[in-house]
Design a protein around this motif. Sequence first.
Motif, short mmCIF file in Angstrom:
data_model
loop_
_atom_site.label_atom_id
_atom_site.label_comp_id
_atom_site.label_asym_id
_atom_site.label_seq_id
_atom_site.Cartn_x
_atom_site.Cartn_y
_atom_site.Cartn_z
N THR A 141 39.09 45.57 35.58
CA THR A 141 38.67 45.43 36.97
C THR A 141 38.07 46.75 37.41
O THR A 141 38.56 47.82 37.02
CB THR A 141 39.83 45.04 37.90
OG1 THR A 141 39.34 45.01 39.25
CG2 THR A 141 40.98 46.03 37.80
N LYS A 157 41.61 41.19 43.35
CA LYS A 157 40.69 41.80 42.37
C LYS A 157 40.96 43.26 42.05
O LYS A 157 40.37 43.79 41.10
CB LYS A 157 39.24 41.66 42.87
CG LYS A 157 39.02 42.18 44.29
CD LYS A 157 37.63 41.80 44.80
CE LYS A 157 37.45 42.25 46.25
NZ LYS A 157 36.13 41.88 46.78
N LEU A 186 46.33 42.91 40.86
CA LEU A 186 46.45 42.15 39.62
C LEU A 186 47.73 42.49 38.87
O LEU A 186 48.33 41.62 38.22
CB LEU A 186 45.23 42.40 38.73
CG LEU A 186 43.90 41.84 39.27
CD1 LEU A 186 42.74 42.28 38.39
CD2 LEU A 186 43.95 40.32 39.37
N ASP A 233 50.33 40.65 40.66
CA ASP A 233 50.14 39.23 40.36
C ASP A 233 50.74 38.85 39.01
O ASP A 233 51.21 37.72 38.83
CB ASP A 233 48.65 38.90 40.40
CG ASP A 233 48.37 37.41 40.30
OD1 ASP A 233 48.92 36.65 41.12
OD2 ASP A 233 47.62 37.00 39.39
#
Length: 359
Positions: free
Chosen positions: A65, A85, A90, A93
């Motif tokens: 990313t 993003k 992330l 996540d």
Amino acid sequence: MSDKVRIALDAMGGDHGPAVTIAGAELALTLHPGSEFVLFGNSSLIAPLLDARPELKAVSRLVHTEIAVRMEDKPSQALRYGRWKSSMWLAIDAVKKGDADMVVSGGNTGALMAMSKFHLKMLPGIDRPAIAALWPTVRGESIVLDVGASIGADANHLIDLAVMGSATARILFGIDRPTVGLLNIGVEEVKGLEEVREAGRILREGSFPDFDYQGFVEGDDIGRGKVDVVVTEGFAGNIALKTAEGTARQIGQYLRAAMTRSLSARIGYLFARSAFQQFRERVDPRRANGGVFLGLNGIVIKSHGGADAEGYAAAIEVGHGVVRDQLLAKIRTALGRPGRPQAGSSQVLASKVAGGAAL
């Protein structure tokens, strides 16, 4: 639980970015060879660092990313442009999806807290998270919380901190019934803010089988190790933490200056070198790096933004202990036991003040 722990790293977080996070992961791997890493960040910066570390690369997966949360960003800004993003989001996540057991980041504290709370959610009955820090003392180590997650606390929140902090102490220190104290401006029951005095009354009169409440403690009691867990709200806790870190550096500078001031001092240092080395190791802030975000429905570890590789590895080590000993499950159990008051039982300190501080 086996030594296999899956670790999500915000590789772009911190003052030094991938250079420290990758080197820290390599050091952590030597301590826990069964670890697996998921690295989130710019692959053009991370991949060469992994190529130079084949053992780490063999147990790592890299997710590219180009978006990274900046250290100076406000939490609201980070959520706006970094949600879904950024390397920080992330990594969080991955814990949310069950692809990792914990996330470690040295990035913006306020943004990490906001994203973690938004995405992982809070444990039932907990309104606000807290950062628990390991604190070197003359007796060993203590846990101090909150050291900067939010500003202000009512009595109920302070009691939640005592419950969560004692559960952490049982795991990290191997103590069956940790001692707990409330940080205050004096040990007398009539002193301090109303919310602190109310929390003290509830803790004295209530039934809390998982910890032993010792009453109020003062600032100088923290370093003495008077109790295993020191409870305070985030504003005072963060000031105490930064003051202690600055004092440790100040003493170190004084000693270095004194040891080089004269020939006799330099000769004396040679004879006392091992003692000074032990002192440096004792007060080295890298040893205590790694704040645990308590109250979240997931394991999030905050490394100091300025940590070096050894410090970052220490933060990963804290996460290993938390995951291995199932801290999250034990906190859930402790929060569900009788004796804990219901939310809203006390007045709120600075109830409208927005939370967030920089660790």
